[in-house]
Design a protein around this motif. Structure first.
Motif, short mmCIF file in Angstrom:
data_model
loop_
_atom_site.label_atom_id
_atom_site.label_comp_id
_atom_site.label_asym_id
_atom_site.label_seq_id
_atom_site.Cartn_x
_atom_site.Cartn_y
_atom_site.Cartn_z
N GLU A 97 -1.20 -62.30 4.63
CA GLU A 97 -0.59 -63.13 5.67
C GLU A 97 0.62 -63.89 5.11
O GLU A 97 1.61 -64.11 5.81
N GLN A 98 0.54 -64.25 3.84
CA GLN A 98 1.64 -64.98 3.19
C GLN A 98 2.71 -64.04 2.63
O GLN A 98 3.57 -64.46 1.85
N ASP A 99 2.59 -62.75 2.95
CA ASP A 99 3.58 -61.76 2.50
C ASP A 99 3.62 -61.57 0.99
O ASP A 99 4.67 -61.23 0.43
N LEU A 100 2.51 -61.82 0.31
CA LEU A 100 2.47 -61.58 -1.13
C LEU A 100 2.10 -60.12 -1.36
O LEU A 100 1.28 -59.55 -0.63
N ASN A 101 2.71 -59.55 -2.40
CA ASN A 101 2.47 -58.15 -2.72
C ASN A 101 1.15 -58.05 -3.50
O ASN A 101 1.12 -58.20 -4.72
N VAL A 102 0.05 -57.83 -2.78
CA VAL A 102 -1.28 -57.97 -3.39
C VAL A 102 -2.13 -56.71 -3.25
O VAL A 102 -2.03 -55.97 -2.28
N ALA A 103 -2.96 -56.48 -4.29
CA ALA A 103 -3.98 -55.43 -4.21
C ALA A 103 -5.27 -56.03 -4.74
O ALA A 103 -5.25 -57.02 -5.46
N ILE A 104 -6.39 -55.43 -4.36
CA ILE A 104 -7.66 -55.94 -4.87
C ILE A 104 -8.31 -54.85 -5.73
O ILE A 104 -8.31 -53.68 -5.35
N ILE A 105 -8.76 -55.23 -6.90
CA ILE A 105 -9.48 -54.29 -7.77
C ILE A 105 -10.89 -54.82 -7.92
O ILE A 105 -11.10 -55.98 -8.29
N ASN A 106 -11.88 -53.99 -7.60
CA ASN A 106 -13.26 -54.43 -7.58
C ASN A 106 -13.83 -54.48 -9.00
O ASN A 106 -13.82 -53.48 -9.72
N ARG A 136 3.57 -60.23 -13.49
CA ARG A 136 2.42 -59.52 -12.92
C ARG A 136 1.17 -60.35 -13.24
O ARG A 136 0.95 -60.74 -14.39
N THR A 137 0.35 -60.59 -12.22
CA THR A 137 -0.71 -61.58 -12.39
C THR A 137 -2.05 -61.05 -11.87
O THR A 137 -2.14 -60.59 -10.73
N ILE A 138 -3.06 -61.14 -12.75
CA ILE A 138 -4.42 -60.83 -12.28
C ILE A 138 -5.08 -62.14 -11.93
O ILE A 138 -5.09 -63.08 -12.73
N ILE A 139 -5.61 -62.23 -10.70
CA ILE A 139 -6.22 -63.47 -10.25
C ILE A 139 -7.72 -63.24 -10.07
O ILE A 139 -8.13 -62.33 -9.33
N ILE A 140 -8.48 -64.07 -10.75
CA ILE A 140 -9.94 -63.92 -10.70
C ILE A 140 -10.51 -65.04 -9.85
O ILE A 140 -10.26 -66.21 -10.12
N CYS A 183 -1.82 -48.95 -9.75
CA CYS A 183 -1.53 -50.02 -8.80
C CYS A 183 -0.18 -50.66 -9.14
O CYS A 183 0.08 -50.98 -10.29
N THR A 184 0.66 -50.82 -8.14
CA THR A 184 2.01 -51.33 -8.42
C THR A 184 2.21 -52.78 -7.96
O THR A 184 3.28 -53.35 -8.15
N SER A 185 1.18 -53.37 -7.37
CA SER A 185 1.35 -54.73 -6.81
C SER A 185 1.59 -55.76 -7.89
O SER A 185 1.09 -55.62 -9.02
#
Ligand code: ADP
Ligand code: ASP
Ligand code: MG
Length: 457
Positions: free
Chosen positions: A145-154, A41-45, A183-185
């Motif tokens: 678009e790349q089919d990654l299971n992604v969510a955005i947290i503000n 599970r990865t948080i991307i900043i 969030c389950t992404s």
């Protein structure tokens, strides 16, 4: 003291990508490929796209002086920058349309800020925040678009600073923990740099602050690792913008990295190491464009004796107070420090003599009031356009030769102040900024090019 949300070690890793790592459609594709390899599970900043915070800063400066025409011109450049990236990035028409709509939503907020700047009390921080809000949204559509299971947290929903502009780790851990639980992404995108202050207003962690966001989030989530992905293969032993033949350092202690970040190595925000050090979370600097290179791993480790790196910080002002009475007279230093304390101005370097004290600051917002108050204790002299040149490593106090080596290397450069002994990791020299590049180069050639670095101190 640090706080973590209800995460177990091993749950999360934190990856931060700076502006150049997402500065073009090609760079975003490259970055996405790096991220998509992760199984954790990865948080991307994300930072703003490279150059965008500078443009926003130009717009806010123009608005502050009421130059609407120039602000609108910079807005045009900003629109072109984002439109080109969207145009080149998406293949899927639906996602391209959604990304364009989001962009226009933020651009209309910016246009409104420009239109209203002369009528309302204009707040530049609202403008500066838009870069990260836009880049993160656009890239989240590309992930889809790349089919990654992604969510955005503000980040504005959890990143908080207190009245001293310091992160409120307790509140951040609680707010972020709740958002993550909902969030389950696998991939969670968020923005670096931006936050809310104690009045709930949009604020930021200062220029280069996305590194700091990464450290704060890493600590709040008890991450296994904090990775800072940038445009260079790790922390170098001198500033590559001014010195040739610098080399990356593969491994550094938290203490050494913190000194380097604080005293000018631009690759890391000055405060970004301390939270990671307190929570003992390794920080890995990696090159987005050469991911197979080892980069620099910053972690708890035994120190290796000798000089590891050199850095410099500009924009330094020195204040010298020559005491009307003897320095050692009771309470003199306390009175001096209290003035800086009152004006929330931190002191970087300090030296004393029998009759006076010299110290340096980089925040000159309140300098007039400070000088005025200090004048009660002695004769005050101010000098600006100085730089701190900082030599970092491990210098046990029973070792000889370090001082001689440094002084010999820069024997032709006038030195305004010297500080040594504050820690075992740092020697700081204050020089006029015009001499900074010479000082960095001369030290480099004596210490590293002649291969004297690690064993000979
Ligand atoms: P990002 O946009 O990824 O946050 P920055 O521009 O903030 O990247 O930082 C990376 C830049 O820092 C490098 O391109 C390099 O020019 C500069 N830099 C200054 N000092 C150092 C150093 N000691 N080691 C590596 N890079 C440095
Ligand atoms: N976008 C911000 C800046 O350019 C924050 C960052 O990139 O770290 O300063
Ligand atoms: Mg940076």
């Amino acid at each position: 003291m640090y706080f973590i949300c209800n995460m177990t070690k091993g749950d999360i890793q934190v990856l931060k990508f700076g502006g150049t790592s997402i500065g073009s459609a090609e760079a975003i594709r490259n970055t996405t490929e790096i991220i998509s390899k992760s199984t954790q599970r990865t948080i991307i900043i994300f930072s703003a796209f490279s150059g965008v915070t500078n443009l926003l800063s130009d717009i806010s400066s123009f608005l502050l002086i009421g130059n609407i025409q120039k602000a609108n011109r910079a807005l045009e450049a900003l629109i072109a920058r984002h439109t080109n990236i969207i145009q080149d990035l998406f293949l899927n028409v639906g996602y391209k349309k959604q990304a364009t709509q989001i962009l226009h939503r933020y651009l209309s907020i910016l246009q409104e800020q420009i239109n209203m700047a002369l009528l309302v009390d204009y707040d530049p921080k609202q403008t500066l925040a838009l870069g990260e809000l836009i880049s993160s949204e656009i890239i989240s559509f590309y992930f889809k678009e790349q089919d990654l299971n992604v969510a955005i947290i503000n980040a504005l929903d959890y990143m908080r600073i207190n009245e001293n502009d310091e992160p409120d780790q307790g509140e951040i851990a609680q707010l972020l923990g709740n958002l993550l639980n909902d969030c389950t992404s696998q991939f969670i995108i968020t923005q670096g740099y931006i936050c809310r202050n104690r009045n709930g207003k949009i604020d930021n962690l200062k220029r280069g602050g996305s590194d700091y966001s990464a450290a704060i989030i890493g600590v709040a989530t008890n991450a296994t690792t904090i990775q800072i992905w940038t445009d260079i293969d790790g922390l170098h032993n001198n500033d590559p913008r001014f010195v040739d033949h610098t080399t990356p350092i593969t491994s550094l202690s938290f203490e050494e990295a913190a000194e380097l970040a604080y005293f000018g190595a631009k690759v890391l925000h000055p405060q970004s190491i301390l939270p990671a050090k307190e929570a003992n979370i390794p920080v890995h600097l990696k090159n987005t464009f050469q991911p197979s290179k080892p980069g620099t791993l910053i972690k708890k480790q035994n120190f290796t004796e000798g000089i590891r790196a050199i850095a410099a910080k500009d924009g330094i002002t020195s204040i010298k107070i020559k005491s009307y009475r003897m320095l050692m007279s009771f309470g003199f230093l306390k009175n001096v420090f209290e003035v800086f304390d009152q004006h929330k101005t931190s002191i970087d370097v300090i030296t004393t003599s029998e009759v006076g004290v010299s110290l340096t600051i980089d925040d000159t917002q309140n300098i007039e009031k400070i000088v005025d108050q200090l004048s009660a204790f002695g004769e005050v002299t101010v000098e600006d356009q100085l730089s701190i040149v900082c030599i970092v490593g491990y210098f046990p106090s029973d070792q000889s030769g370090l001082g001689a080596k440094i002084m010999t290397a820069i024997k032709d450069i006038p030195i305004r102040m010297i500080s040594f002994g504050g820690s075992l990791h740092n020697v700081s020299l204050i020089v006029k900024s015009v001499h900074k590049i010479d000082a960095l180069n001369q030290l480099h050639s004596q210490v590293f090019d002649k291969n004297l670095s690690l064993l000979s101190v």
